[in-house]
Write a protein that holds these residues in place. Structure first.
Motif, PDB file in Angstrom:
ATOM      1  N   GLN A   4       0.833  -1.209   0.000  1.00 41.47           N
ATOM      2  CA  GLN A   4       0.000   0.000   0.000  1.00 41.47           C
ATOM      3  C   GLN A   4       0.869   1.260   0.000  1.00 41.47           C
ATOM      4  O   GLN A   4       0.589   2.213  -0.729  1.00 41.47           O
ATOM      5  N   LEU A   5       1.922   1.279   0.810  1.00 43.36           N
ATOM      6  CA  LEU A   5       2.785   2.464   0.879  1.00 43.36           C
ATOM      7  C   LEU A   5       3.697   2.563  -0.346  1.00 43.36           C
ATOM      8  O   LEU A   5       4.118   3.666  -0.712  1.00 43.36           O
ATOM      9  N   ARG A   6       4.002   1.452  -0.968  1.00 45.32           N
ATOM     10  CA  ARG A   6       4.752   1.519  -2.228  1.00 45.32           C
ATOM     11  C   ARG A   6       3.927   2.219  -3.296  1.00 45.32           C
ATOM     12  O   ARG A   6       4.436   3.051  -4.052  1.00 45.32           O
ATOM     13  N   GLN A   7       2.630   1.875  -3.363  1.00 44.29           N
ATOM     14  CA  GLN A   7       1.752   2.507  -4.343  1.00 44.29           C
ATOM     15  C   GLN A   7       1.514   3.978  -4.023  1.00 44.29           C
ATOM     16  O   GLN A   7       1.502   4.831  -4.909  1.00 44.29           O
ATOM     17  N   ALA A   8       1.313   4.295  -2.739  1.00 45.55           N
ATOM     18  CA  ALA A   8       0.934   5.659  -2.356  1.00 45.55           C
ATOM     19  C   ALA A   8       2.119   6.617  -2.314  1.00 45.55           C
ATOM     20  O   ALA A   8       2.010   7.773  -2.734  1.00 45.55           O
ATOM     21  N   TYR A   9       3.276   6.151  -1.810  1.00 43.84           N
ATOM     22  CA  TYR A   9       4.403   7.060  -1.578  1.00 43.84           C
ATOM     23  C   TYR A   9       5.702   6.624  -2.259  1.00 43.84           C
ATOM     24  O   TYR A   9       6.717   7.310  -2.109  1.00 43.84           O
ATOM     25  N   GLY A  10       5.694   5.518  -2.960  1.00 46.56           N
ATOM     26  CA  GLY A  10       6.919   5.068  -3.614  1.00 46.56           C
ATOM     27  C   GLY A  10       7.939   4.487  -2.669  1.00 46.56           C
ATOM     28  O   GLY A  10       9.148   4.541  -2.957  1.00 46.56           O
TER      29      GLY A  10
ATOM     30  N   GLY B 160       9.335  27.636   2.797  1.00 44.73           N
ATOM     31  CA  GLY B 160       9.469  28.561   1.673  1.00 44.73           C
ATOM     32  C   GLY B 160       9.415  27.888   0.316  1.00 44.73           C
ATOM     33  O   GLY B 160       9.591  28.551  -0.716  1.00 44.73           O
ATOM     34  N   LEU B 161       9.157  26.572   0.302  1.00 49.03           N
ATOM     35  CA  LEU B 161       9.246  25.838  -0.963  1.00 49.03           C
ATOM     36  C   LEU B 161       8.147  26.231  -1.934  1.00 49.03           C
ATOM     37  O   LEU B 161       8.399  26.381  -3.140  1.00 49.03           O
ATOM     38  N   LEU B 162       6.914  26.410  -1.451  1.00 48.51           N
ATOM     39  CA  LEU B 162       5.834  26.785  -2.363  1.00 48.51           C
ATOM     40  C   LEU B 162       6.145  28.113  -3.041  1.00 48.51           C
ATOM     41  O   LEU B 162       5.967  28.275  -4.250  1.00 48.51           O
ATOM     42  N   GLU B 163       6.617  29.082  -2.265  1.00 45.07           N
ATOM     43  CA  GLU B 163       6.951  30.391  -2.854  1.00 45.07           C
ATOM     44  C   GLU B 163       8.056  30.251  -3.899  1.00 45.07           C
ATOM     45  O   GLU B 163       8.001  30.883  -4.957  1.00 45.07           O
ATOM     46  N   LYS B 164       9.052  29.428  -3.599  1.00 47.61           N
ATOM     47  CA  LYS B 164      10.152  29.236  -4.558  1.00 47.61           C
ATOM     48  C   LYS B 164       9.651  28.565  -5.836  1.00 47.61           C
ATOM     49  O   LYS B 164       9.997  28.990  -6.954  1.00 47.61           O
ATOM     50  N   LEU B 165       8.816  27.549  -5.710  1.00 47.03           N
ATOM     51  CA  LEU B 165       8.312  26.851  -6.895  1.00 47.03           C
ATOM     52  C   LEU B 165       7.437  27.752  -7.746  1.00 47.03           C
ATOM     53  O   LEU B 165       7.366  27.582  -8.972  1.00 47.03           O
ATOM     54  N   LEU B 166       6.768  28.725  -7.117  1.00 49.27           N
ATOM     55  CA  LEU B 166       5.822  29.563  -7.845  1.00 49.27           C
ATOM     56  C   LEU B 166       6.429  30.896  -8.261  1.00 49.27           C
ATOM     57  O   LEU B 166       5.707  31.854  -8.519  1.00 49.27           O
ATOM     58  N   SER B 167       7.750  30.977  -8.310  1.00 46.69           N
ATOM     59  CA  SER B 167       8.397  32.167  -8.845  1.00 46.69           C
ATOM     60  C   SER B 167       8.279  32.149 -10.364  1.00 46.69           C
ATOM     61  O   SER B 167       7.759  31.213 -10.951  1.00 46.69           O
ATOM     62  N   TRP B 168       8.799  33.190 -11.015  1.00 43.80           N
ATOM     63  CA  TRP B 168       8.696  33.275 -12.478  1.00 43.80           C
ATOM     64  C   TRP B 168       9.877  32.603 -13.164  1.00 43.80           C
ATOM     65  O   TRP B 168      10.317  33.011 -14.221  1.00 43.80           O
ATOM     66  N   SER B 169      10.411  31.551 -12.539  1.00 41.03           N
ATOM     67  CA  SER B 169      11.433  30.739 -13.195  1.00 41.03           C
ATOM     68  C   SER B 169      11.238  29.299 -12.740  1.00 41.03           C
ATOM     69  O   SER B 169      10.774  29.039 -11.633  1.00 41.03           O
ATOM     70  N   ARG B 170      11.574  28.372 -13.592  1.00 43.28           N
ATOM     71  CA  ARG B 170      11.344  26.960 -13.319  1.00 43.28           C
ATOM     72  C   ARG B 170      12.340  26.447 -12.291  1.00 43.28           C
ATOM     73  O   ARG B 170      13.536  26.678 -12.391  1.00 43.28           O
ATOM     74  N   THR B 171      11.841  25.745 -11.264  1.00 44.97           N
ATOM     75  CA  THR B 171      12.675  25.151 -10.226  1.00 44.97           C
ATOM     76  C   THR B 171      12.567  23.637 -10.312  1.00 44.97           C
ATOM     77  O   THR B 171      11.471  23.092 -10.431  1.00 44.97           O
ATOM     78  N   THR B 172      13.708  22.964 -10.244  1.00 48.89           N
ATOM     79  CA  THR B 172      13.740  21.506 -10.207  1.00 48.89           C
ATOM     80  C   THR B 172      13.913  21.055  -8.769  1.00 48.89           C
ATOM     81  O   THR B 172      14.844  21.495  -8.077  1.00 48.89           O
ATOM     82  N   LEU B 173      13.020  20.185  -8.311  1.00 53.56           N
ATOM     83  CA  LEU B 173      13.055  19.701  -6.930  1.00 53.56           C
ATOM     84  C   LEU B 173      13.777  18.356  -6.890  1.00 53.56           C
ATOM     85  O   LEU B 173      13.346  17.379  -7.510  1.00 53.56           O
ATOM     86  N   ILE B 174      14.871  18.314  -6.144  1.00 51.27           N
ATOM     87  CA  ILE B 174      15.619  17.078  -5.935  1.00 51.27           C
ATOM     88  C   ILE B 174      15.182  16.499  -4.598  1.00 51.27           C
ATOM     89  O   ILE B 174      15.312  17.147  -3.558  1.00 51.27           O
ATOM     90  N   ALA B 175      14.645  15.288  -4.622  1.00 46.07           N
ATOM     91  CA  ALA B 175      14.162  14.645  -3.403  1.00 46.07           C
ATOM     92  C   ALA B 175      13.950  13.171  -3.685  1.00 46.07           C
ATOM     93  O   ALA B 175      13.773  12.761  -4.835  1.00 46.07           O
ATOM     94  N   SER B 176      13.958  12.377  -2.638  1.00 41.68           N
ATOM     95  CA  SER B 176      13.598  10.972  -2.802  1.00 41.68           C
ATOM     96  C   SER B 176      12.131  10.883  -3.192  1.00 41.68           C
ATOM     97  O   SER B 176      11.344  11.811  -2.967  1.00 41.68           O
ATOM     98  N   ASP B 177      11.737   9.777  -3.784  1.00 39.14           N
ATOM     99  CA  ASP B 177      10.347   9.616  -4.210  1.00 39.14           C
ATOM    100  C   ASP B 177       9.378   9.732  -3.037  1.00 39.14           C
ATOM    101  O   ASP B 177       8.306  10.333  -3.155  1.00 39.14           O
ATOM    102  N   VAL B 178       9.746   9.174  -1.895  1.00 38.53           N
ATOM    103  CA  VAL B 178       8.856   9.205  -0.731  1.00 38.53           C
ATOM    104  C   VAL B 178       8.657  10.640  -0.256  1.00 38.53           C
ATOM    105  O   VAL B 178       7.531  11.081   0.000  1.00 38.53           O
ATOM    106  N   VAL B 179       9.739  11.397  -0.130  1.00 36.28           N
ATOM    107  CA  VAL B 179       9.641  12.793   0.321  1.00 36.28           C
ATOM    108  C   VAL B 179       8.890  13.628  -0.711  1.00 36.28           C
ATOM    109  O   VAL B 179       8.060  14.476  -0.361  1.00 36.28           O
ATOM    110  N   PHE B 180       9.151  13.376  -1.988  1.00 30.36           N
ATOM    111  CA  PHE B 180       8.474  14.152  -3.035  1.00 30.36           C
ATOM    112  C   PHE B 180       6.966  13.920  -3.011  1.00 30.36           C
ATOM    113  O   PHE B 180       6.177  14.865  -3.080  1.00 30.36           O
ATOM    114  N   ARG B 181       6.544  12.672  -2.893  1.00 25.24           N
ATOM    115  CA  ARG B 181       5.103  12.410  -2.879  1.00 25.24           C
ATOM    116  C   ARG B 181       4.454  12.962  -1.616  1.00 25.24           C
ATOM    117  O   ARG B 181       3.309  13.425  -1.656  1.00 25.24           O
TER     118      ARG B 181
END
Length: 735
Positions: free
Chosen positions: A58-64, A222-243
């Motif tokens: 279940q957690l593999r499907q939901a969070y990787g 501050g991550l939401l503000e950074k992602l929503l700036s006027w330039s593209r941001t790439t998020l580096i994270a493990s699959d679990v943290v990203f989901r």
């Protein structure tokens, strides 16, 4: 307030306030949403109130979750750190109601008892009664019968950021930037970090990467503000943290960041290293799983033979780790990673520089554990996530001073040129100019540095032999002034001076002054004409921006005035755009002039593009009913483009005339993909508009009147598509 602002206060009240719950008053919908958010950030991927524990599958499907070993580690950390009702490992876990005392608003009067502690005799009451359209009548009644009343207007927060209380964050460093070939990797962004970066002139585009270790508020605030700036941001994270972040972001904002293309993810999972090309060099990223209440990573970044390490939040305690290994609570690989990821068993360093957290035990590392490291390891280790007062003078490891820089590799001429070329590629009218052309321009350019308040261009006629130049801002900020009044501010990759070369020979129409220390790429008149000769589209684009930008700026300013007049209205797409951002809209748009009663789009037709209203007034009808109105600065036509269907409404001019900026579908999609703030505004507006249109149609159908009567109903106050007031139980996409 908003959900993100409250998260950290709940931690403080409960963990530092001896189990004190936080009293919150809100709607039933808000309670459901907030409890799910708290479950995610307190317990991670497990839910202590679920009927049964989740399985690995279940957690593999939901969070990787990648494998049973990682699943077992997460489960052990959950059991180890979760607060319990008594001080023994077999005692039941505390429930969310132990962390939060949530009072649900009732349709009539809501009574909120106030006491020093739960179960104590109340000191008084706060009585709340809704007052349309969006406020409350509040009455405070004390135990002795004294009372006070006031009317409280409730408006959405102007900015959706999380700010940690100053007294608690003073000296407690959780954010830093790793610079590689002029590209920044921002680690665990806080709102304060973004503010500091703006103040020292670091543009969002200079930091294209964010590394997220886990989803606690002091690391992702501050991550939401950074992602929503006027330039593209790439998020580096493990699959679990990203989901986990995607789920948290949707709970806070109502937006599906993955579906809406608001974030690009590079998976950095424990195991084989991740390779990234940055400025001509290949960097490697290695990660491990940490020992923390929720899934968390530490990492190492290597480039050109040098390595930087960051522990991330973890409990480094050799005795605890050994005991867990002996009980088979840790695999051999997990044990080695938690003990020897940054140094070998004999103490030999495996990194050239290490930032290690030393927060409040036991969910963090006790600073004294790090004093037992080998001398060579301590010499290259700095403490973060710890207050100044908790690190004695002369302690080793020590804290890095705020804004200090540790350089592992010196900059080179080649890396500097690569940074300047990247800046030139960001110029809106140079986006498709070949690299060899930009390199030729850069070789003949002059890099000029200006101190704050330095005059770069003087308004007025040029001297007889005074040369003409045009400028590309490489760093910092400049102000364009007329008569001492700031007309606009320009930042990295914005340009000025081209129009003076092509159309205003011998005269400058404005002063340009450095707002803060800045650097500019200064190019000559001969270089400009050389560029135009090889790429005639450059002059066409400059002329287009020159013609449309003032109209867009005027529409934006009028939109802002409307927003100030109605502070409860959500911010529109145009409200926060800078002149440089508007220039991008101008370059991909075309001006259309319309007359009264002219139809702009027709319900049921195939969509061909997107519109921004520059001047005039429009009405929107669905099925013959007027469902809203549009004023200057509003945009429309996005829903059919996002959903892939037909036009949902008919838009018609109701003023004497109107001007719109039209953007074809391909250009609209290009901006969605490259400008996250534009994409966010579009999805936010589309969700709000669907909600408003549905309300208006339902109201009209309930009245059972003719379309003509429906128009009169509009005049009596139907919803305005451009300035909709959200309901108290916020609709999707506007929570």
């Amino acid at each position: 307030t908003n959900y993100g602002d409250i998260e950290f206060l709940i931690y403080l009240n409960f963990f530092l306030g001896e189990g004190s719950p936080t009293r919150i008053v809100g709607t039933a919908h808000q309670k459901r949403t907030f409890y799910r958010l708290l479950t995610l950030v307190i317990f991670g991927i497990f839910d202590p109130e679920a009927p049964a524990p989740p399985s690995f599958e279940q957690l593999r499907q939901a969070y990787g979750v990648p494998d049973p070993d990682a699943f077992h580690l997460f489960r052990q950390a959950f059991e180890l750190y979760a607060a319990r009702q008594r001080r023994d490992a077999t005692s039941p876990l505390r429930r969310l109601d132990d962390y939060v005392d949530f009072t649900v608003l009732s349709p009539g009067e809501t009574v909120v008892p106030i006491a020093r502690r739960r179960g104590d005799t109340p000191l008084g009451q706060v009585r709340l009664r809704p007052h349309p359209p969006g406020g409350f009548d509040v009455r405070i009644v004390l135990g002795d019968g004294r009372s006070s009343e006031k009317r409280m207007e409730v408006t959405p927060p102007a900015r959706k950021e999380t700010h940690i209380p100053a007294a608690l964050r003073r000296g407690d460093l959780t954010s830093f930037v790793i610079w590689i070939n002029g590209k920044g990797f921002l680690v665990d962004p806080s709102p304060e970090a973004l503010t500091y970066l703006r103040r020292i002139g670091v543009a969002p585009v200079d930091i294209p990467y964010v590394f997220l270790t886990h989803v606690h508020a002091d690391h992702d605030g501050g991550l939401l503000e950074k992602l929503l700036s006027w330039s593209r941001t790439t998020l580096i994270a493990s699959d679990v943290v990203f989901r986990a972040f995607l789920e948290k972001a949707e709970l806070i904002t109502g937006h599906d960041f993955g579906h809406e293309g608001l974030v690009k993810h590079l998976p950095a999972n424990p195991g084989p290293p991740l390779s990234i090309e940055v400025g001509g060099d290949t960097i490697t990223v290695e990660t491990r799983w940490n020992l923390h209440p929720i899934p968390t990573n530490g990492f190492k970044i290597g480039v050109a033979g040098r390595t930087f390490g960051y522990s991330g939040d973890t409990q480094y305690d050799p005795e605890l780790l050994t005991a867990m290994r002996e009980r088979d609570d840790l695999t051999a690989r997990q044990y080695e990673d938690l003990k020897h990821f940054f140094w070998a068993a004999d103490g030999t360093p495996r990194v050239d520089l290490l930032y290690h957290e030393a927060g409040i035990p036991p969910v963090h590392t006790d600073r004294r554990q790090l004093e037992t490291l080998s001398p060579s390891m301590k010499a290259r280790t700095f403490l973060v996530h710890v207050a100044d007062k908790d690190v004695p003078p002369g302690a080793v490891p020590s804290k890095p001073p705020l804004f200090s820089t540790q350089a592992l590799l010196p900059p080179t001429t080649q890396s500097r040129e690569a940074i300047l070329l990247d800046t030139m590629r960001l110029v809106s009218y140079l986006h498709d100019v070949p690299t060899h052309t930009l390199e030729t321009l850069l070789r003949g350019a002059e890099i000029c540095s200006y101190h704050r308040h330095a005059l770069i261009v003087r308004r007025g006629p040029l001297g007889e032999k005074e040369p003409l130049h045009f400028f590309i801002i490489a760093d910092g900020e400049v102000s364009v002034k007329e008569g001492g009044v700031v007309k606009t501010r320009l930042k990295k990759a914005d340009t000025f001076g081209e129009w003076g070369i092509s159309h205003q020979r011998g005269y400058r129409v404005a002063d340009v002054v450095a707002s803060r220390p800045c650097q500019c790429i200064r190019l000559s008149e001969a270089q400009y004409w050389w560029l135009v000769e090889r790429h005639p589209a450059v002059q066409e684009r400059v002329a287009k921006i020159r013609a449309l930008l003032p109209r867009l700026e005027m529409a934006r300013d009028r939109h802002r005035l409307q927003g100030r007049a109605n502070v409860s209205s959500p911010l529109g797409l145009m409200t926060r755009t800078t002149s440089g951002q508007l220039a991008k809209l101008a370059m991909f748009g075309e001006l259309r002039n319309l007359k009264k009663n002219q139809t702009v789009i027709v319900e049921g037709e195939e969509p061909d593009g997107f519109f921004i209203l520059l001047s005039g007034h429009l009405s929107a009808t669905v099925g013959g009913w007027v469902v809203g109105e549009l004023s200057e600065g509003d945009s429309f036509g996005e829903i059919a483009l996002l959903e892939g269907g037909k036009r949902h409404a008919t838009i018609r001019v109701v003023s004497v005339d109107a001007e719109v900026l039209f953007m074809r579908t391909r250009d609209f999609r290009r901006l969605l993909e490259t400008l996250p703030a534009f994409s966010w505004g579009i999805w936010e507006m589309a969700g709000r508009r669907r909600h408003t249109s549905g309300q208006s149609q339902a109201a009209n159908e309930a009245k059972e009147v003719s379309p003509a009567d429906g128009v009169r109903a509009r005049d009596q106050g139907t919803a305005n598509l451009g300035q909709h007031r959200p309901t108290s139980d916020y609709p999707p996409h506007n929570r």
